[in-house]
Design a protein around this motif. Sequence first.
Motif, PDB file in Angstrom:
ATOM      1  N   LYS A  62     -63.634 -40.710 -28.711  1.00  0.00           N
ATOM      2  CA  LYS A  62     -64.172 -39.903 -27.613  1.00  0.00           C
ATOM      3  C   LYS A  62     -63.540 -40.280 -26.281  1.00  0.00           C
ATOM      4  N   SER A  63     -63.427 -41.580 -25.999  1.00  0.00           N
ATOM      5  CA  SER A  63     -62.852 -41.999 -24.716  1.00  0.00           C
ATOM      6  C   SER A  63     -61.369 -41.659 -24.645  1.00  0.00           C
ATOM      7  N   ILE A  64     -60.657 -41.779 -25.768  1.00  0.00           N
ATOM      8  CA  ILE A  64     -59.242 -41.405 -25.788  1.00  0.00           C
ATOM      9  C   ILE A  64     -59.099 -39.906 -25.570  1.00  0.00           C
ATOM     10  N   THR A  79     -65.450 -34.232 -37.197  1.00  0.00           N
ATOM     11  CA  THR A  79     -65.124 -35.637 -37.474  1.00  0.00           C
ATOM     12  C   THR A  79     -64.377 -36.320 -36.331  1.00  0.00           C
ATOM     13  N   GLY A  80     -64.191 -35.621 -35.219  1.00  0.00           N
ATOM     14  CA  GLY A  80     -63.476 -36.230 -34.103  1.00  0.00           C
ATOM     15  C   GLY A  80     -62.844 -35.193 -33.196  1.00  0.00           C
ATOM     16  N   PHE A  81     -61.537 -35.318 -32.997  1.00  0.00           N
ATOM     17  CA  PHE A  81     -60.820 -34.441 -32.076  1.00  0.00           C
ATOM     18  C   PHE A  81     -59.393 -34.243 -32.583  1.00  0.00           C
ATOM     19  N   PHE A  82     -58.745 -33.180 -32.090  1.00  0.00           N
ATOM     20  CA  PHE A  82     -57.307 -33.079 -32.307  1.00  0.00           C
ATOM     21  C   PHE A  82     -56.654 -32.399 -31.120  1.00  0.00           C
ATOM     22  N   THR A  83     -55.374 -32.677 -30.974  1.00  0.00           N
ATOM     23  CA  THR A  83     -54.586 -32.125 -29.887  1.00  0.00           C
ATOM     24  C   THR A  83     -53.127 -32.132 -30.319  1.00  0.00           C
ATOM     25  N   SER A  84     -52.241 -31.764 -29.416  1.00  0.00           N
ATOM     26  CA  SER A  84     -50.800 -31.827 -29.682  1.00  0.00           C
ATOM     27  C   SER A  84     -50.107 -32.442 -28.482  1.00  0.00           C
ATOM     28  N   ASP A  85     -49.046 -33.197 -28.751  1.00  0.00           N
ATOM     29  CA  ASP A  85     -48.273 -33.759 -27.647  1.00  0.00           C
ATOM     30  C   ASP A  85     -47.430 -32.645 -27.021  1.00  0.00           C
ATOM     31  N   PRO A  86     -46.706 -32.893 -25.937  1.00  0.00           N
ATOM     32  CA  PRO A  86     -45.953 -31.826 -25.267  1.00  0.00           C
ATOM     33  C   PRO A  86     -44.885 -31.163 -26.127  1.00  0.00           C
ATOM     34  N   ASN A  87     -44.592 -31.758 -27.294  1.00  0.00           N
ATOM     35  CA  ASN A  87     -43.580 -31.208 -28.191  1.00  0.00           C
ATOM     36  C   ASN A  87     -44.191 -30.511 -29.398  1.00  0.00           C
ATOM     37  N   GLY A  88     -45.513 -30.353 -29.368  1.00  0.00           N
ATOM     38  CA  GLY A  88     -46.201 -29.652 -30.437  1.00  0.00           C
ATOM     39  C   GLY A  88     -46.583 -30.514 -31.619  1.00  0.00           C
ATOM     40  N   ILE A  89     -46.442 -31.828 -31.507  1.00  0.00           N
ATOM     41  CA  ILE A  89     -46.766 -32.725 -32.614  1.00  0.00           C
ATOM     42  C   ILE A  89     -48.272 -32.972 -32.645  1.00  0.00           C
ATOM     43  N   ARG A  90     -48.886 -32.654 -33.764  1.00  0.00           N
ATOM     44  CA  ARG A  90     -50.337 -32.765 -33.905  1.00  0.00           C
ATOM     45  C   ARG A  90     -50.774 -34.227 -33.944  1.00  0.00           C
TER      46      ARG A  90
END
Length: 227
Positions: A62-64, A79-90
């Motif tokens: 959560k804090s991250i 179960t948490g979170f997801f995102t992608s870095d600036p290059n689209g890497i999950r």
Amino acid sequence: MKTIIQTPTPDLKKSRDFYKRLGYKELSAENPTLFTDGKFIVEINPDRFTRPGLKIFTDDAKSIAEKLGELTVVIETETGFFTSDPNGIRVVLDLRPFDFESGDESFGITGGFAGVSLETTVIPQTVEFWEALGFEKGMGDISEGWAVYSNGGDIDVSIMAANTCPHLFFNPGLTFFNSGKNVENIAKLRDAEIPITEEITHFNEEGIVDNVIINDPAGLGFFIFND
């Protein structure tokens, strides 16, 4: 904190066969399907929304996620979170416990696992993202186009500037270094009937194929290099 690789699959049976032919050990057959080369763990996830990348199991998800939310869109899940870095890497942040372990030595025919490589045209934003994830710079100099970042866990991330690598590049790619013995590893890959995506002679003065790239059934890249 535990960091693993996540790869999707168009065919779970085909993907399991691929990793078995690489000499990886199956830790769990299903829910989740996990393999290890001895040094890292890869989850083969048949969910149709899965994308290749990293999955980080941590109580601090959560804090991250809040830190990352200042930089990009972060999506909350059951179960948490997801995102992608600036290059689209999950990148998946998972709050659940993870009870499987890897070791210190690779035993698969891909050779010595060195981490994940990614290529970027936006170095400052990429570095900012991975630092927000808790990764710190180790080897290399990002001002010269290459540096390794680590979160003190199982998988380091090498950030590469665009036009650094004179071969096919898959974002992300798993990198293996075999200290001048890679011709032997390549022979083992051929014996196991692993399709070679690219044979590389660029770094060999005699024109010998001493570096290769392969892909798993979902397209996840493996850079299998001498050093």
